[in-house]
Write a protein that holds these residues in place. Structure first.
Motif, PDB file in Angstrom:
ATOM      1  N   ARG A  40      15.672  -5.582   6.566  1.00  0.00           N
ATOM      2  CA  ARG A  40      14.464  -5.788   5.886  1.00  0.00           C
ATOM      3  C   ARG A  40      13.692  -4.798   5.375  1.00  0.00           C
ATOM      4  O   ARG A  40      13.083  -4.740   4.352  1.00  0.00           O
ATOM      5  N   SER A  41      13.740  -3.708   6.407  1.00  0.00           N
ATOM      6  CA  SER A  41      12.886  -2.585   5.968  1.00  0.00           C
ATOM      7  C   SER A  41      13.406  -1.758   4.931  1.00  0.00           C
ATOM      8  O   SER A  41      12.696  -1.294   3.960  1.00  0.00           O
ATOM      9  N   SER A  42      14.600  -1.739   4.753  1.00  0.00           N
ATOM     10  CA  SER A  42      15.467  -1.185   3.648  1.00  0.00           C
ATOM     11  C   SER A  42      15.098  -1.886   2.518  1.00  0.00           C
ATOM     12  O   SER A  42      14.859  -1.220   1.257  1.00  0.00           O
ATOM     13  N   ALA A  43      15.038  -3.091   2.278  1.00  0.00           N
ATOM     14  CA  ALA A  43      14.665  -3.667   1.358  1.00  0.00           C
ATOM     15  C   ALA A  43      13.499  -3.578   0.886  1.00  0.00           C
ATOM     16  O   ALA A  43      12.805  -3.491  -0.419  1.00  0.00           O
ATOM     17  N   ALA A  44      12.495  -3.534   1.724  1.00  0.00           N
ATOM     18  CA  ALA A  44      11.200  -3.070   1.579  1.00  0.00           C
ATOM     19  C   ALA A  44      11.012  -1.981   0.678  1.00  0.00           C
ATOM     20  O   ALA A  44      10.097  -1.700  -0.138  1.00  0.00           O
ATOM     21  N   LEU A  45      11.826  -1.025   1.084  1.00  0.00           N
ATOM     22  CA  LEU A  45      11.438   0.589   0.607  1.00  0.00           C
ATOM     23  C   LEU A  45      12.207   0.528  -0.908  1.00  0.00           C
ATOM     24  O   LEU A  45      11.869   1.276  -1.543  1.00  0.00           O
ATOM     25  N   SER A  46      12.708  -0.597  -1.211  1.00  0.00           N
ATOM     26  CA  SER A  46      13.372  -0.514  -2.776  1.00  0.00           C
ATOM     27  C   SER A  46      12.295  -1.149  -3.507  1.00  0.00           C
ATOM     28  O   SER A  46      12.628  -1.347  -4.508  1.00  0.00           O
ATOM     29  N   GLY A  47      11.109  -1.538  -3.004  1.00  0.00           N
ATOM     30  CA  GLY A  47      10.129  -1.780  -3.976  1.00  0.00           C
ATOM     31  C   GLY A  47      10.002  -3.335  -4.222  1.00  0.00           C
ATOM     32  O   GLY A  47       9.772  -3.898  -5.375  1.00  0.00           O
ATOM     33  N   LEU A  48      10.296  -4.373  -3.230  1.00  0.00           N
ATOM     34  CA  LEU A  48      10.045  -5.802  -3.326  1.00  0.00           C
ATOM     35  C   LEU A  48       8.469  -5.996  -3.347  1.00  0.00           C
ATOM     36  O   LEU A  48       7.928  -6.048  -2.480  1.00  0.00           O
ATOM     37  N   GLY A  49       8.005  -6.481  -4.577  1.00  0.00           N
ATOM     38  CA  GLY A  49       6.551  -7.268  -4.637  1.00  0.00           C
ATOM     39  C   GLY A  49       5.552  -6.528  -3.707  1.00  0.00           C
ATOM     40  O   GLY A  49       5.602  -5.479  -3.400  1.00  0.00           O
ATOM     41  N   ASP A  50       4.708  -7.510  -3.082  1.00  0.00           N
ATOM     42  CA  ASP A  50       3.754  -6.995  -2.002  1.00  0.00           C
ATOM     43  C   ASP A  50       4.059  -7.124  -0.584  1.00  0.00           C
ATOM     44  O   ASP A  50       3.642  -6.663   0.161  1.00  0.00           O
ATOM     45  N   GLY A  51       5.575  -7.636  -0.699  1.00  0.00           N
ATOM     46  CA  GLY A  51       5.994  -7.710   0.917  1.00  0.00           C
ATOM     47  C   GLY A  51       5.804  -8.891   1.445  1.00  0.00           C
ATOM     48  O   GLY A  51       4.919  -9.783   1.297  1.00  0.00           O
ATOM     49  N   TYR A  52       6.610  -9.234   2.617  1.00  0.00           N
ATOM     50  CA  TYR A  52       6.458 -10.345   3.456  1.00  0.00           C
ATOM     51  C   TYR A  52       5.196 -10.188   4.500  1.00  0.00           C
ATOM     52  O   TYR A  52       5.178  -9.139   4.916  1.00  0.00           O
ATOM     53  N   ASN A  53       4.230 -11.061   4.324  1.00  0.00           N
ATOM     54  CA  ASN A  53       3.156 -11.147   5.170  1.00  0.00           C
ATOM     55  C   ASN A  53       3.135 -11.987   6.230  1.00  0.00           C
ATOM     56  O   ASN A  53       3.127 -13.435   5.750  1.00  0.00           O
ATOM     57  N   PRO A  54       3.429 -12.045   7.629  1.00  0.00           N
ATOM     58  CA  PRO A  54       3.606 -12.986   8.421  1.00  0.00           C
ATOM     59  C   PRO A  54       2.431 -13.978   8.679  1.00  0.00           C
ATOM     60  O   PRO A  54       2.577 -14.884   9.175  1.00  0.00           O
ATOM     61  N   PHE A  55       1.215 -13.583   8.372  1.00  0.00           N
ATOM     62  CA  PHE A  55       0.057 -14.101   8.730  1.00  0.00           C
ATOM     63  C   PHE A  55      -0.314 -15.137   7.820  1.00  0.00           C
ATOM     64  O   PHE A  55      -1.111 -16.254   8.329  1.00  0.00           O
ATOM     65  N   VAL A  56       0.129 -15.161   6.712  1.00  0.00           N
ATOM     66  CA  VAL A  56      -0.266 -16.303   5.776  1.00  0.00           C
ATOM     67  C   VAL A  56       0.873 -17.301   5.749  1.00  0.00           C
ATOM     68  O   VAL A  56       1.012 -18.249   4.919  1.00  0.00           O
ATOM     69  N   SER A  57       1.989 -17.064   6.425  1.00  0.00           N
ATOM     70  CA  SER A  57       3.094 -18.210   6.442  1.00  0.00           C
ATOM     71  C   SER A  57       2.727 -19.302   7.067  1.00  0.00           C
ATOM     72  O   SER A  57       1.809 -19.280   7.899  1.00  0.00           O
ATOM     73  N   HIS A  58       3.567 -20.306   6.767  1.00  0.00           N
ATOM     74  CA  HIS A  58       3.140 -21.621   7.287  1.00  0.00           C
ATOM     75  C   HIS A  58       3.329 -21.612   8.869  1.00  0.00           C
ATOM     76  O   HIS A  58       2.495 -22.412   9.590  1.00  0.00           O
ATOM     77  N   ALA A  59       4.484 -20.939   9.252  1.00  0.00           N
ATOM     78  CA  ALA A  59       4.687 -20.845  10.769  1.00  0.00           C
ATOM     79  C   ALA A  59       3.248 -20.258  11.406  1.00  0.00           C
ATOM     80  O   ALA A  59       3.032 -20.623  12.645  1.00  0.00           O
ATOM     81  N   PHE A  60       2.906 -19.070  10.970  1.00  0.00           N
ATOM     82  CA  PHE A  60       1.682 -18.628  11.938  1.00  0.00           C
ATOM     83  C   PHE A  60       0.545 -19.452  11.897  1.00  0.00           C
ATOM     84  O   PHE A  60      -0.156 -19.722  12.807  1.00  0.00           O
ATOM     85  N   LEU A  61       0.252 -20.089  10.525  1.00  0.00           N
ATOM     86  CA  LEU A  61      -0.838 -20.896  10.377  1.00  0.00           C
ATOM     87  C   LEU A  61      -0.797 -22.219  10.971  1.00  0.00           C
ATOM     88  O   LEU A  61      -1.786 -22.575  11.903  1.00  0.00           O
ATOM     89  N   SER A  62       0.334 -22.724  11.264  1.00  0.00           N
ATOM     90  CA  SER A  62       0.251 -23.708  12.005  1.00  0.00           C
ATOM     91  C   SER A  62       0.470 -23.752  13.585  1.00  0.00           C
ATOM     92  O   SER A  62      -0.033 -24.590  14.111  1.00  0.00           O
TER      93      SER A  62
END
Length: 405
Positions: A40-62
């Protein structure tokens, strides 16, 4: 946007998780949950968008809602905005709450509330666009890529909802910078704040990070790390299936002990940890300290695609520098090992600078319905923005890095 309908809902559970997350964390922004953390971290280093943020996920908010950590009773009544296109497809969302106080926000407006109340106004209820109890930057106007005009429509809808609900104001806290500017274009007052983040310059190990620091700073950090563990303290990284109920019991004791001293009443319930430990177990890192066969302290972190988010910590035994070890140094070590780009260690704390965390600007935006209060706040914010910029520049000069690094 033509054909767009925006309404409010009183629970994120009213929206299927996959549809919410398609707006909050579009699939192209992060690697699949089945991947390892390193992948996952290697994918992030390749420049994917703003990145996954766990806090705005449905799981965290629910989890916040199901555990009743947020509710009308706690002063955080969910009032999320959702936008559907002409075909009924969810194309946007905003995590929003009607609030009866200003606690748990990490952006302080108590002075505004007091002044308005003294002048005969009613500051509450107000609307808070945020992740409750979480001072971490992330998207707030949630929409998938290519949803042209949706974020603009959501910004405008916040003003409409504020007026119709007779709220005094809307406060969007810790948005990304592009949203901050967009909200400013829609009449929101712009505010800046200061946090301290560690940034990964491609370090191969903790020692390689230390080599970038001035000699005296290196020695201090090494001494602090040694003293933190001198009494036979052992540190463990727990994630995934390691997060048992007995571990959560121990961590909640730490949270209650430290939270009660800091805030008077901790915000999160015990059931929150069980729920989030089930739904986001692979996105959680608990850094736990053990001595004489029992857990004595711990720090909880959430794992994004390129960022480790430090949240809160607690302890039932005092050991010198153990707080720094669990919250700051172990987080750096983890980020280096798993090739994360940064560590966000929460709100405030100039003491973080000497430990390799540098000042960074964070943002909030505020729509205030009453013209008199709005004018006074706008004048204050102009001066505050200058102060924050000057303080950041001064603290950056005090960073512990070698001048040639």
């Amino acid at each position: 946007m033509v054909g767009l309908t925006v309404r409010t809902i009183d629970s994120v559970a009213q929206i299927p998780a996959a549809l919410w997350d398609a707006c909050a964390n579009p699939p192209s922004d992060h690697a699949d949950h089945g991947d390892t953390q390193r992948a996952r971290s290697s994918a992030a280093l390749s420049g994917l968008g703003d990145g996954y943020n766990p806090f705005v996920s449905h799981a965290f908010l629910s989890c916040l809602e199901q555990s009743e950590s947020v509710s009308a009773r706690s002063g955080w009544q969910p009032m999320h905005l959702v936008a559907h296109d002409a075909d009924g497809l969810l194309v946007g969302a905003v995590p929003c709450y009607a609030k009866s106080h200003s606690r748990g926000e990490y952006v302080f407006d108590h002075g505004w509330a007091d002044a308005y109340e003294r002048a005969g106004g009613s500051y509450y209820p107000k609307l808070q666009v945020a992740v409750p109890f979480t001072p971490a930057t992330g998207r707030r106007l949630l929409a998938p890529p290519g949803a042209g005009g949706v974020r603009e429509a959501l910004a405008g809808a916040l003003v409409t909802v504020c007026r119709r609900s007779k709220a005094s104001s809307v406060h969007v806290t810790f948005p990304v910078e592009s949203e901050w500017h967009l909200l400013g274009d829609h009449g929101f007052l712009l505010r800046t704040h200061q946090q301290f983040h560690w940034e990964n310059a491609g370090y191969q190990s903790f020692d390689s990070f230390l080599s970038a620091l001035a000699s005296r700073k290196r020695k201090v950090i090494r001494r602090e790390r040694e003293q933190a563990l001198a009494a036979g303290v052992e540190v463990h990284w727990l994630t995934g299936s390691d997060l048992s109920e007995s571990v959560w019991d121990a961590f909640f004791e730490f949270y209650m002990e430290t939270g009660s001293r800091k805030w008077g009443r901790p915000y999160l319930t015990r059931s929150f940890y069980s729920l989030v430990g089930e739904k986001l177990r692979d996105r959680i890192l608990l850094v736990m300290a053990r001595r004489n066969g029992r857990w004595i302290a711990g720090a909880i972190n959430f794992i994004g695609s390129d960022t480790l988010y430090g949240r809160h910590w607690g302890a039932i035994e005092y050991h010198p520098f153990l707080h720094f070890e669990l919250c700051y140094y172990q987080a750096i070590q983890y980020a280096i090992e798993y090739r994360l780009l940064r560590v966000e260690a929460g709100a405030q704390g100039e003491h973080k600078v000497s430990r390799g965390y540098v000042p960074r600007t964070t943002y909030s935006a505020h729509f205030i319905a009453d013209g008199r209060l709005r004018e006074a706040v706008n004048d204050f914010l102009k001066r505050e923005r200058l102060y924050v910029a000057a303080a950041n520049a001064e603290l950056l000069e005090a960073a512990p890095f070698r001048k040639d690094s």
